[in-house]
Design a protein around this motif. Structure first.
Motif, PDB file in Angstrom:
ATOM      1  N   MET A 164     119.933  79.456  -0.290  1.00 49.70           N
ATOM      2  CA  MET A 164     118.608  78.521   0.129  1.00 49.70           C
ATOM      3  C   MET A 164     117.343  79.040  -0.395  1.00 49.70           C
ATOM      4  O   MET A 164     116.397  78.169  -0.568  1.00 49.70           O
ATOM      5  N   SER A 178     118.803  84.649  -0.891  1.00 48.31           N
ATOM      6  CA  SER A 178     120.079  83.504  -0.442  1.00 48.31           C
ATOM      7  C   SER A 178     120.079  82.388  -1.354  1.00 48.31           C
ATOM      8  O   SER A 178     119.058  82.214  -1.987  1.00 48.31           O
ATOM      9  N   LYS A 207     128.868  83.184  -2.636  1.00 54.62           N
ATOM     10  CA  LYS A 207     129.879  82.393  -2.788  1.00 54.62           C
ATOM     11  C   LYS A 207     130.976  83.296  -3.883  1.00 54.62           C
ATOM     12  O   LYS A 207     130.901  84.627  -3.962  1.00 54.62           O
ATOM     13  N   TYR A 254     125.292  69.936  -0.510  1.00 53.90           N
ATOM     14  CA  TYR A 254     125.290  71.034   0.859  1.00 53.90           C
ATOM     15  C   TYR A 254     124.395  70.603   1.891  1.00 53.90           C
ATOM     16  O   TYR A 254     123.260  70.271   1.864  1.00 53.90           O
ATOM     17  N   ILE A 283     116.904  77.670  -4.052  1.00 54.86           N
ATOM     18  CA  ILE A 283     116.786  76.238  -3.872  1.00 54.86           C
ATOM     19  C   ILE A 283     115.427  75.997  -3.664  1.00 54.86           C
ATOM     20  O   ILE A 283     114.687  74.963  -4.116  1.00 54.86           O
TER      21      ILE A 283
HETATM   22  C1  LIG Z   1     126.426  74.301  -3.007  1.00 56.44           C
HETATM   23  C2  LIG Z   1     125.724  75.195  -1.878  1.00 56.44           C
HETATM   24  N1  LIG Z   1     124.475  75.623  -2.502  1.00 56.44           N
HETATM   25  C3  LIG Z   1     123.858  76.303  -1.888  1.00 56.44           C
HETATM   26  C4  LIG Z   1     124.226  76.939  -0.549  1.00 56.44           C
HETATM   27  C5  LIG Z   1     123.410  77.824   0.174  1.00 56.44           C
HETATM   28  O1  LIG Z   1     123.817  79.467  -0.165  1.00 56.44           O
HETATM   29  P1  LIG Z   1     123.258  80.505   0.917  1.00 56.44           P
HETATM   30  O2  LIG Z   1     124.132  80.378   2.086  1.00 56.44           O
HETATM   31  O3  LIG Z   1     123.692  81.695   0.030  1.00 56.44           O
HETATM   32  O4  LIG Z   1     121.751  80.235   1.303  1.00 56.44           O
HETATM   33  C6  LIG Z   1     125.447  76.713  -0.298  1.00 56.44           C
HETATM   34  C7  LIG Z   1     126.066  77.410   0.919  1.00 56.44           C
HETATM   35  O5  LIG Z   1     127.131  76.956   1.470  1.00 56.44           O
HETATM   36  C8  LIG Z   1     126.274  75.874  -0.944  1.00 56.44           C
HETATM   37  O6  LIG Z   1     127.457  75.590  -0.643  1.00 56.44           O
END
Ligand SMILES: Cc1ncc(COP(=O)(O)O)c(C=O)c1O
Length: 382
Positions: free
Chosen positions: A88, A86, A206, A112, A91
């Motif tokens: 996250m 994902s 996304k 976020y 990150i």
């Molecule tokens: C700018 C941004 N970064 C990271 C994420 C996290 O992504 P994920 O939901 O795939 O873990 C999001 C999720 O909305 C996001 O908008």
């Protein structure tokens, strides 16, 4: 703004997207090999070679990583891409692999909404967390003594933009690494490594994959030592993508340029229509020439994204508006081919007004979508 479609020495974005990461053609083999479902691989004798165990590597990831790398860092031999379960996971892999107790990190205060939770966890591990807004390059003031600068530009959901090159040069002058969350722009909208950043990190959930059916993340980095630590983090935590998700993502990247161009053009049309409405305040879209982000966005972005943000006078009005929409689903996330919108305050995380709407513009016909939004505004007025 470059239109992002063609640089002198490489094919256009559409050409690169449809071919990204494809292996050399092999007679009787498919163009894009199917997902490899394997927890382990045949491994007689020495523990060497690319594929040993399914948590460490997988041939379907390899092709996807190549594809993302070709779009994020075209022509760069020194760049490496790793995919994750994902956004996250991606990150966290950068922040937790690069920072140690006693280090300082600079995060955006308007990023976020899960980022503050990561910040709290970093603080619990003895890392100093400093925050400032994305707009006005406010993070510049906090860089002294920092180990890492985290940028999110455009920011979600406020759509502020900072000068990535300026911030990166200032951070590097102080010995700090720089990571940019490139989720909203996609690699066809912005290439952070070309602006000097060390890492481009994104949620592939996304617009990169764009169908609302896959969770995915990736990190593209150009520092071999730092990327080895990110890879090690993936192995330790095991936040890996399933082969099916990785393959769906790769297949989706073939249409990235089509989707991005269509959705972003419609996002601009929606923003222009919203701008005429007196009940709307705080309208933001970096592609609007009078948007506060436009000047710097035009310098560093090739495309402006599919998200439009605006505020209706009250929570009740915003809820009526969302309920009146017929072509736009009330749902979170963004970047998909079906338009979505939500009242962002319902999550409690973002510092935005009660009537704040984040709208993700999909691939519907532009006239239909604009008409639906204007009708929903009229119907929600009473
Ligand atoms: C700018 C941004 N970064 C990271 C994420 C996290 O992504 P994920 O939901 O795939 O873990 C999001 C999720 O909305 C996001 O908008």
């Amino acid at each position: 703004m470059s239109d992002g479609t063609k640089d002198a020495d490489r094919p256009g974005d559409g050409t690169r997207a449809v071919r990204a990461g494809l292996p050399e053609p092999v007679k009787h083999e498919p163009t894009l090999p199917g997902p490899v479902f394997a927890a382990h691989f045949h491994l007689p004798g020495e523990v060497t070679g690319p594929y040993l165990y399914g948590r460490d590597d997988n041939p379907t990831w390899t092709l996807l990583e190549r594809a993302v790398g070709e779009l994020e860092a075209p022509g760069r031999e020194d760049a490496e891409t790793l995919v994750f379960a994902s956004g996250m996971a991606a990150i966290s892999s950068v922040l937790f692999s690069q920072l140690r107790a006693g280090d300082a990190v600079v995060l955006p205060s308007d990023g976020y909404q899960v980022l503050p939770m990561v910040g709290a966890q970093l603080e619990a591990y003895g890392i100093e967390v400093r925050t400032a807004p994305t707009g006005g390059d406010a993070q510049l003031e906090l860089l002294d003594g920092a180990r890492l600068l985290w940028i999110e530009s455009p920011s979600n959901p406020g759509l502020d933009v900072c000068d990535i090159r300026r911030l990166t040069e200032a951070a590097h002058a102080r010995g700090a690494l720089v990571a940019v969350d490139n989720t909203l722009a996609t690699p066809l909208g912005q290439r952070p490594l070309e602006l000097g950043a060390d890492f481009s990190v994104a949620s592939g959930t996304k617009q990169l994959t764009g169908h609302g059916d896959v969770l995915l993340g990736y990190v593209t980095g150009r520092d071999a030592e730092a990327m080895a630590a990110v890879r090690r983090w993936r192995k330790i935590v095991g936040a890996i993508s399933g082969p099916m998700e990785a393959w769906l993502a790769h297949r989706s990247i073939a249409t990235l340029q089509l989707r991005v161009d269509r959705q972003n053009a419609t996002a601009l049309a929606v923003a222009e229509a919203l701008r005429q409405r007196p009940e709307i305040s705080g309208l933001r879209y970096p592609g609007l020439p009078d948007d506060p982000s436009h000047k710097i966005a035009a310098q560093q972005m090739h495309r402006y994204g599919c998200v439009v943000s605006f505020t209706l006078p009250s929570r009740a009005r915003a809820e009526r508006f969302l309920a009146a929409l017929r072509l736009v689903e009330d749902a979170t996330s963004f970047g998909g081919v079906r338009s979505t919108a939500e009242r962002r305050r319902r999550w409690g995380g973002d510092d935005v007004p009660e009537g704040f709407i984040r709208m993700s513009v999909g691939a519907e016909d532009h006239d239909d979508l604009v008409a639906d939004v204007l009708r929903a505004l009229d119907e929600s007025a009473g």
